[in-house]
Structure formats: C-alpha cells, structure tokens
Design an enzyme around this catalytic site. Structure first.
Site, PDB file in Angstrom:
ATOM      1  N   TYR A  52       0.847  -1.174  -0.129  1.00 42.67           N
ATOM      2  CA  TYR A  52       0.026   0.035   0.045  1.00 42.67           C
ATOM      3  C   TYR A  52       0.983   1.404  -0.012  1.00 42.67           C
ATOM      4  CZ  TYR A  52      -3.664  -3.229   1.332  1.00 42.67           C
ATOM      5  OH  TYR A  52      -4.662  -4.507   1.286  1.00 42.67           O
ATOM      6  N   ILE A 237     -13.475  -5.701   6.908  1.00 39.20           N
ATOM      7  CA  ILE A 237     -12.260  -4.459   7.184  1.00 39.20           C
ATOM      8  C   ILE A 237     -12.652  -3.632   6.127  1.00 39.20           C
ATOM      9  CG2 ILE A 237     -10.571  -5.921   8.482  1.00 39.20           C
ATOM     10  CD1 ILE A 237      -9.292  -6.175   5.340  1.00 39.20           C
ATOM     11  N   LYS A 239     -12.690   0.440   4.601  1.00 43.33           N
ATOM     12  CA  LYS A 239     -11.426   1.448   4.821  1.00 43.33           C
ATOM     13  C   LYS A 239     -12.269   2.560   4.863  1.00 43.33           C
ATOM     14  CE  LYS A 239      -9.546   4.720   2.135  1.00 43.33           C
ATOM     15  NZ  LYS A 239      -9.996   5.328   0.877  1.00 43.33           N
TER      16      LYS A 239
HETATM   17  P1  NAP Z   1     -14.004  -0.842   0.754  1.00 44.69           P
HETATM   18  O1  NAP Z   1     -13.658  -0.674   2.219  1.00 44.69           O
HETATM   19  O2  NAP Z   1     -15.004  -1.731   0.202  1.00 44.69           O
HETATM   20  O3  NAP Z   1     -14.756   0.772   0.235  1.00 44.69           O
HETATM   21  C1  NAP Z   1     -13.956   1.843   0.667  1.00 44.69           C
HETATM   22  C2  NAP Z   1     -14.707   2.973  -0.025  1.00 44.69           C
HETATM   23  O4  NAP Z   1     -15.845   3.307   1.012  1.00 44.69           O
HETATM   24  C3  NAP Z   1     -14.018   4.457   0.238  1.00 44.69           C
HETATM   25  O5  NAP Z   1     -14.083   5.099  -0.762  1.00 44.69           O
HETATM   26  C4  NAP Z   1     -14.593   4.870   1.677  1.00 44.69           C
HETATM   27  O6  NAP Z   1     -14.558   6.438   1.639  1.00 44.69           O
HETATM   28  C5  NAP Z   1     -16.019   4.533   1.471  1.00 44.69           C
HETATM   29  N1  NAP Z   1     -16.682   4.413   2.768  1.00 44.69           N
HETATM   30  C6  NAP Z   1     -16.202   3.626   3.861  1.00 44.69           C
HETATM   31  N2  NAP Z   1     -17.062   3.818   4.925  1.00 44.69           N
HETATM   32  C7  NAP Z   1     -18.113   4.419   4.339  1.00 44.69           C
HETATM   33  C8  NAP Z   1     -19.245   5.020   5.042  1.00 44.69           C
HETATM   34  N3  NAP Z   1     -19.372   4.401   6.168  1.00 44.69           N
HETATM   35  N4  NAP Z   1     -20.041   5.710   4.233  1.00 44.69           N
HETATM   36  C9  NAP Z   1     -19.877   6.095   2.909  1.00 44.69           C
HETATM   37  N5  NAP Z   1     -18.734   5.733   2.255  1.00 44.69           N
HETATM   38  C10 NAP Z   1     -17.723   4.814   2.999  1.00 44.69           C
HETATM   39  O7  NAP Z   1     -12.863  -0.663  -0.083  1.00 44.69           O
HETATM   40  P2  NAP Z   1     -11.122  -1.405  -0.005  1.00 44.69           P
HETATM   41  O8  NAP Z   1     -10.532  -0.458   0.408  1.00 44.69           O
HETATM   42  O9  NAP Z   1     -10.918  -1.692  -1.346  1.00 44.69           O
HETATM   43  O10 NAP Z   1     -11.288  -2.571   0.780  1.00 44.69           O
HETATM   44  C11 NAP Z   1     -11.193  -2.540   2.322  1.00 44.69           C
HETATM   45  C12 NAP Z   1     -10.001  -2.757   2.811  1.00 44.69           C
HETATM   46  O11 NAP Z   1      -9.611  -4.196   2.398  1.00 44.69           O
HETATM   47  C13 NAP Z   1      -8.647  -2.399   2.234  1.00 44.69           C
HETATM   48  O12 NAP Z   1      -8.417  -0.872   2.464  1.00 44.69           O
HETATM   49  C14 NAP Z   1      -7.317  -3.120   2.324  1.00 44.69           C
HETATM   50  O13 NAP Z   1      -7.038  -2.701   3.799  1.00 44.69           O
HETATM   51  C15 NAP Z   1      -8.067  -4.516   2.305  1.00 44.69           C
HETATM   52  N6  NAP Z   1      -7.955  -5.139   0.808  1.00 44.69           N
HETATM   53  C16 NAP Z   1      -7.281  -6.348   0.552  1.00 44.69           C
HETATM   54  C17 NAP Z   1      -6.733  -6.714  -0.303  1.00 44.69           C
HETATM   55  C18 NAP Z   1      -6.483  -7.841  -0.539  1.00 44.69           C
HETATM   56  O14 NAP Z   1      -5.842  -8.344  -1.973  1.00 44.69           O
HETATM   57  N7  NAP Z   1      -5.867  -8.688   0.403  1.00 44.69           N
HETATM   58  C19 NAP Z   1      -7.850  -6.112  -1.619  1.00 44.69           C
HETATM   59  C20 NAP Z   1      -8.320  -4.821  -1.302  1.00 44.69           C
HETATM   60  C21 NAP Z   1      -8.479  -4.319  -0.194  1.00 44.69           C
HETATM   61  P3  NAP Z   1     -13.431   7.284   2.430  1.00 44.69           P
HETATM   62  O15 NAP Z   1     -12.144   6.490   2.308  1.00 44.69           O
HETATM   63  O16 NAP Z   1     -13.471   8.503   1.881  1.00 44.69           O
HETATM   64  O17 NAP Z   1     -13.795   7.396   3.906  1.00 44.69           O
END
Ligand code: NAP
Length: 281
Positions: A52, A237, A239
């Site tokens: 990241y 989890i 973000k």
């Molecule tokens: P996500 O959690 O599905 O979505 C994040 C988005 O949702 C951001 O734009 C965030 O906005 C928004 N958001 C979050 N809470 C909200 C709420 N209560 N109301 C409105 N909007 C909201 O996406 P992700 O970051 O892809 O996945 C989560 C985590 O999983 C990652 O951060 C990472 O740690 C992990 N991950 C792991 C892998 C892997 O290969 N192992 C791949 C992808 C992700 P803001 O940021 O502006 O608050």
C-alpha cells in the site's frame, strides 16, 4: 462492538476492523484521525500491507497507532515477489520498522505467487518463533490453493484467508467459506463495500438496504456489513479515510438483523452460480 474468535486461534476480535488501502492518496491527518477514532469505537483490527503506497501506508498506520500498539491487532502482508524465505524475513523487518513496532499480530501472503509456498511458510514459522509475528495466514487463496497451504503448513496453522467479499460478489460462499469453516480458518472480507461499487440508493438492491436500515435506525452500509457477517468465521475490514465513515462502520458491530432481513438481502443480491474461480480485486 460484537467480538468473535479468529478461528482456531481463539483470539477475540471485533467483527468490524479497518482497511487502509489507498490511504496514501487521502489527507494524512484525516486518515490518522479516522484510524484513531475507529480504534476508540472498538475497531482495533487494522489491516495494511507493504504494497500500500509502496510502504507509505504502513508508515501512516505506524503514526496512527503510536502509543496505542497494545490496543491494536495489527495485520500486514508480504508481496508475493518478496515471499521467498529470505525475502519474507527481510520484508517483515521493513514492515515492522515502518509500523514502528516489534511484532505483527498476523502476517499474510498477499496473493499466491511465484515463490514456493513451502518457503514462505517456513519463513512465517521462523518469524513466529522469533516473536516477530504472532500468527500467519494467506489472502486471495481459492479452495485448491488453500487446501494445499493447509496440507503444507499442517492443521491449525493458517489463521485466516483474506478474500474479496461484498453484496455483489459472493463467490466465496460456494467453496472457500465452507472450507474455512471446516478448518477453523477465519475469513476476512476485504472491499466489503465493493471498493467503490456500493449499490446506489435508487437501485433495486439499494432500496432494499435502505428500507431494512430505516427499520433498524441504521445505515445501508451497516446493513450490508451485517449481512456479510452472518456466518461465524467472517470479519469485515472496510476502509474509511474520514472519521465520520469510520464511526458509521463501527456501529455495524452492534446491529442485529432478523432472519427476514437476511432473506430479503439474499434475494436482492443473489449468490449466483459457481464460476469455479475466486474473484479478486
Ligand atoms: P471498501 O472498504 O469496500 O470501500 C472503501 C470506500 O468506501 C472508500 O471510498 C470510503 O470512503 C468509502 N466508505 C467507507 N465507509 C463509508 C461509509 N460509512 N459511508 C460512505 N462511504 C464509506 O474498499 P477497499 O479499501 O478496497 O477494501 C477495504 C480494505 O480491504 C482495504 O483498505 C485493504 O485494507 C483491504 N484489501 C485487501 C486486498 C487484498 O488483496 N488482500 C484487496 C483490497 C482491499 P473514504 O475513504 O473517503 O472514507
């Protein structure tokens, strides 16, 4: 915040944790505030990775948890290209330095890659013996890859499989989730909001979420997280780079849906056929 056991490790963790992917693109002070307020609200499981921001996000997380290390269950991931025996040992040292800590609670192989898995697992076990990690696991492993990892590592060794899981992508329910259930392996759902593909409020599914949310005084996102959490091995989890989002997500940890709510969501966001592949982001 509901707590549940992280598979066979029996460590009790909040069902809702915090992702950190792409935080390097947001305002650093706002992200640090979001993480800290998230911890205050019980989201002590923090997920990051050396990938990241090419290390920038681990440094940000290190600042966010400074002085609070013992409150946090800290997870990071080694890149497949660094997952040789020597490569994983060195990558872990770099992650520890950026995170300003002496140990990770969980260390994952980010996805299956070119290095022999035996060697990665050997590194993980040695890191554990040295106290640099407490547990290890994998990410983006389909059922065949996970079965092989279990066979190589032995029973009760692979603590979790972190996989892509949200309302519009339920493929893990076909085979990966049942396999994890059978082996006491925790399933950590990444991108639980679809990483920007959350159902629009005016879509059919969005309206279902909104009506269930209204009945519980909750938000559609809290309802979505709670649906993913309906099976015991699952953690989520999401973000959030903004504190108000983090607090909104934390509140899902106390929401309870009825079986009728779950059935309505299941109908609005159907599982779909088994395509035989594990989708990844
Ligand atoms: P996500 O959690 O599905 O979505 C994040 C988005 O949702 C951001 O734009 C965030 O906005 C928004 N958001 C979050 N809470 C909200 C709420 N209560 N109301 C409105 N909007 C909201 O996406 P992700 O970051 O892809 O996945 C989560 C985590 O999983 C990652 O951060 C990472 O740690 C992990 N991950 C792991 C892998 C892997 O290969 N192992 C791949 C992808 C992700 P803001 O940021 O502006 O608050």
């Amino acid at each position: 915040m509901e707590q549940r056991e992280l598979g066979f490790t029996k460590i009790r963790l909040p069902v809702v944790g915090q992702g950190t992917w792409q935080m390097e693109e947001a305002d650093e002070a706002a992200c640090i505030d979001a993480i800290r307020r998230g911890i205050d609200a019980g989201m002590t499981h923090i997920d990051t990775a050396e990938m990241y921001g090419a290390g920038e996000v681990e440094s940000l997380v290190g600042k966010a948890i400074e002085g609070r290390r013992d409150e946090v269950f800290l997870v990071s991931k080694v890149l497949p290209s660094n997952a040789s025996y020597a490569g994983a040992l060195a990558a872990c040292e770099r992650s520890l330095e950026r995170l300003r800590t002496d140990r990770l609670d969980l260390y994952l192989l980010h996805w299956p890659g070119p290095e022999p898995l035996e060697e990665t697992l050997r590194a993980f076990k040695d890191l554990r013996a040295q106290g640099k990690i407490r547990h290890f696991g994998v990410s983006n492993f389909d059922q065949a890859e996970l079965s092989r990892a279990i066979a190589l590592a032995g029973p009760n060794e692979i603590a979790c499989n972190q996989v892509f899981y949200h309302l519009l992508e339920r493929a893990i329910e076909h085979r990966v989730l049942p396999l994890c259930e059978r082996h006491g392996i925790a399933v950590v759902a990444y991108s639980p909001f679809g990483s920007g593909r959350f159902p629009a409020p005016d879509s059919m599914g969005g309206k279902v979420l909104a009506s269930i949310a209204a009945a519980h005084g909750a938000t559609p996102r809290q309802v979505a997280l709670r649906f993913l959490l309906r099976r015991q091995p699952v953690f989520v989890i999401p973000k959030a780079a903004r504190a108000e989002h983090a607090l909104d997500n934390a509140a899902a940890g106390d929401l309870r849906l009825t079986s009728e709510d779950l059935a309505r969501i299941d109908t609005a966001f159907p599982l779909g056929p088994d395509r035989g592949v594990l989708p990844t982001l």
